[in-house]
Design a protein around this motif. Structure first.
Motif, PDB file in Angstrom:
ATOM      1  N   ILE A 197       0.848  -1.189   0.000  1.00  0.00           N
ATOM      2  CA  ILE A 197       0.000   0.000   0.000  1.00  0.00           C
ATOM      3  C   ILE A 197       0.887   1.244   0.000  1.00  0.00           C
ATOM      4  N   TYR A 198       1.946   1.196   0.806  1.00  0.00           N
ATOM      5  CA  TYR A 198       2.885   2.317   0.898  1.00  0.00           C
ATOM      6  C   TYR A 198       4.179   1.810   1.516  1.00  0.00           C
ATOM      7  N   ALA A 199       5.306   2.286   1.007  1.00  0.00           N
ATOM      8  CA  ALA A 199       6.620   1.955   1.577  1.00  0.00           C
ATOM      9  C   ALA A 199       7.499   3.195   1.490  1.00  0.00           C
ATOM     10  N   GLU A 200       8.296   3.397   2.514  1.00  0.00           N
ATOM     11  CA  GLU A 200       9.169   4.581   2.551  1.00  0.00           C
ATOM     12  C   GLU A 200      10.407   4.255   3.380  1.00  0.00           C
ATOM     13  N   VAL A 201      11.574   4.578   2.850  1.00  0.00           N
ATOM     14  CA  VAL A 201      12.833   4.408   3.565  1.00  0.00           C
ATOM     15  C   VAL A 201      13.006   5.596   4.514  1.00  0.00           C
ATOM     16  N   LEU A 202      13.528   5.331   5.691  1.00  0.00           N
ATOM     17  CA  LEU A 202      13.791   6.352   6.708  1.00  0.00           C
ATOM     18  C   LEU A 202      12.548   7.195   7.013  1.00  0.00           C
ATOM     19  N   PHE A 203      11.481   6.515   7.322  1.00  0.00           N
ATOM     20  CA  PHE A 203      10.210   7.148   7.678  1.00  0.00           C
ATOM     21  C   PHE A 203      10.222   7.470   9.175  1.00  0.00           C
ATOM     22  N   PRO A 204       9.640   8.586   9.600  1.00  0.00           N
ATOM     23  CA  PRO A 204       9.616   8.963  11.026  1.00  0.00           C
ATOM     24  C   PRO A 204       8.608   8.108  11.820  1.00  0.00           C
ATOM     25  N   VAL A 205       9.031   6.902  12.185  1.00  0.00           N
ATOM     26  CA  VAL A 205       8.119   5.945  12.824  1.00  0.00           C
ATOM     27  C   VAL A 205       7.682   6.365  14.223  1.00  0.00           C
ATOM     28  N   ALA A 206       8.532   7.090  14.949  1.00  0.00           N
ATOM     29  CA  ALA A 206       8.122   7.539  16.290  1.00  0.00           C
ATOM     30  C   ALA A 206       6.975   8.531  16.174  1.00  0.00           C
ATOM     31  N   GLU A 207       7.085   9.446  15.234  1.00  0.00           N
ATOM     32  CA  GLU A 207       6.014  10.416  15.019  1.00  0.00           C
ATOM     33  C   GLU A 207       4.723   9.707  14.603  1.00  0.00           C
ATOM     34  N   LEU A 208       4.830   8.751  13.690  1.00  0.00           N
ATOM     35  CA  LEU A 208       3.641   8.013  13.254  1.00  0.00           C
ATOM     36  C   LEU A 208       3.008   7.257  14.411  1.00  0.00           C
ATOM     37  N   ALA A 209       3.813   6.566  15.202  1.00  0.00           N
ATOM     38  CA  ALA A 209       3.275   5.809  16.340  1.00  0.00           C
ATOM     39  C   ALA A 209       2.569   6.728  17.327  1.00  0.00           C
ATOM     40  N   ALA A 210       3.180   7.868  17.623  1.00  0.00           N
ATOM     41  CA  ALA A 210       2.584   8.814  18.573  1.00  0.00           C
ATOM     42  C   ALA A 210       1.270   9.378  18.043  1.00  0.00           C
ATOM     43  N   GLU A 211       1.249   9.770  16.782  1.00  0.00           N
ATOM     44  CA  GLU A 211       0.037  10.367  16.208  1.00  0.00           C
ATOM     45  C   GLU A 211      -1.073   9.336  16.028  1.00  0.00           C
ATOM     46  N   LEU A 212      -0.737   8.123  15.649  1.00  0.00           N
ATOM     47  CA  LEU A 212      -1.748   7.065  15.562  1.00  0.00           C
ATOM     48  C   LEU A 212      -2.337   6.760  16.941  1.00  0.00           C
ATOM     49  N   SER A 213      -1.487   6.705  17.952  1.00  0.00           N
ATOM     50  CA  SER A 213      -1.967   6.432  19.308  1.00  0.00           C
ATOM     51  C   SER A 213      -2.867   7.554  19.800  1.00  0.00           C
ATOM     52  N   ARG A 214      -2.479   8.797  19.502  1.00  0.00           N
ATOM     53  CA  ARG A 214      -3.307   9.939  19.893  1.00  0.00           C
ATOM     54  C   ARG A 214      -4.674   9.847  19.204  1.00  0.00           C
ATOM     55  N   TRP A 215      -4.674   9.563  17.917  1.00  0.00           N
ATOM     56  CA  TRP A 215      -5.918   9.449  17.147  1.00  0.00           C
ATOM     57  C   TRP A 215      -6.786   8.309  17.693  1.00  0.00           C
ATOM     58  N   LEU A 216      -6.168   7.183  17.967  1.00  0.00           N
ATOM     59  CA  LEU A 216      -6.899   6.031  18.477  1.00  0.00           C
ATOM     60  C   LEU A 216      -7.540   6.341  19.823  1.00  0.00           C
ATOM     61  N   GLY A 217      -6.843   7.095  20.660  1.00  0.00           N
ATOM     62  CA  GLY A 217      -7.356   7.421  21.984  1.00  0.00           C
ATOM     63  C   GLY A 217      -8.292   8.612  22.018  1.00  0.00           C
ATOM     64  N   ALA A 218      -8.390   9.346  20.917  1.00  0.00           N
ATOM     65  CA  ALA A 218      -9.193  10.573  20.896  1.00  0.00           C
ATOM     66  C   ALA A 218     -10.689  10.320  20.993  1.00  0.00           C
ATOM     67  N   SER A 219     -11.137   9.218  20.432  1.00  0.00           N
ATOM     68  CA  SER A 219     -12.571   8.953  20.410  1.00  0.00           C
ATOM     69  C   SER A 219     -12.812   7.464  20.275  1.00  0.00           C
ATOM     70  N   PRO A 220     -13.690   6.925  21.083  1.00  0.00           N
ATOM     71  CA  PRO A 220     -13.959   5.494  20.956  1.00  0.00           C
ATOM     72  C   PRO A 220     -14.592   5.145  19.606  1.00  0.00           C
ATOM     73  N   THR A 221     -15.234   6.089  18.968  1.00  0.00           N
ATOM     74  CA  THR A 221     -15.869   5.808  17.676  1.00  0.00           C
ATOM     75  C   THR A 221     -15.035   6.293  16.499  1.00  0.00           C
ATOM     76  N   ARG A 222     -13.984   7.087  16.747  1.00  0.00           N
ATOM     77  CA  ARG A 222     -13.110   7.589  15.705  1.00  0.00           C
ATOM     78  C   ARG A 222     -13.892   8.021  14.476  1.00  0.00           C
ATOM     79  N   SER A 223     -14.711   9.036  14.642  1.00  0.00           N
ATOM     80  CA  SER A 223     -15.522   9.508  13.530  1.00  0.00           C
ATOM     81  C   SER A 223     -14.686  10.215  12.467  1.00  0.00           C
ATOM     82  N   ALA A 224     -13.548  10.777  12.845  1.00  0.00           N
ATOM     83  CA  ALA A 224     -12.691  11.481  11.884  1.00  0.00           C
ATOM     84  C   ALA A 224     -11.655  10.527  11.292  1.00  0.00           C
ATOM     85  N   ASP A 225     -11.343  10.738  10.034  1.00  0.00           N
ATOM     86  CA  ASP A 225     -10.284   9.969   9.394  1.00  0.00           C
ATOM     87  C   ASP A 225      -8.928  10.415   9.937  1.00  0.00           C
TER      88      ASP A 225
END
Length: 140
Positions: A38-66
């Protein structure tokens, strides 16, 4: 659907600000669905992605926003996107706009994000860095 990475590195890290940690804790990212990349990238900022995904996941139990990663490392928003459709959540990227993963139900989505974030946290800790910067209360 698998969100994974290899070649975790902190080689370009030159400080301990959140910006430095987010942009310079990197790895070769792969988002795959079976044999389909689907997507591949060399030297991607994985810490930033993990933090932002976790924030998004915890923001709402229904996650209405993409989810669209608004990364400090990319000029364009959406290097990694998660969009809700009629059949479930799909992973994609602004860099490959016509390629999407299969639909995931909420449980599959949560499990994939939590597993990815836990692996990043573990690798950050193993690198001798306090993973507290990954937590929502420690970010702006």
């Amino acid at each position: 659907m698998i969100l994974s990475y290899t070649n975790f590195t902190t080689q370009d890290l030159r400080g301990d600000s959140v910006e430095q940690l987010f942009t310079n804790i990197e790895a070769d990212l792969r988002v795959v669905d079976g044999d389909r990349v689907i997507y591949a990238e060399v030297l991607f900022p994985v810490a930033e992605l993990a933090a932002e995904l976790s924030r998004w996941l915890g923001a709402s139990p229904t996650r209405s926003a993409d989810f669209e990663l608004d990364s400090m490392s990319f000029a364009e928003k959406g290097a990694v996107r998660i969009v809700r459709g009629d059949e479930g959540w799909r992973f994609g990227s602004v860099f490959s706009p016509d390629v999407w993963g299969r639909p995931l139900d909420d449980g599959e989505l949560q499990a994939e994000i939590r597993e990815f974030a836990a692996r990043v946290r573990s690798d950050v800790t193993a690198a001798g860095i306090d993973p507290g910067f990954l937590d929502a209360e420690n970010r702006g």
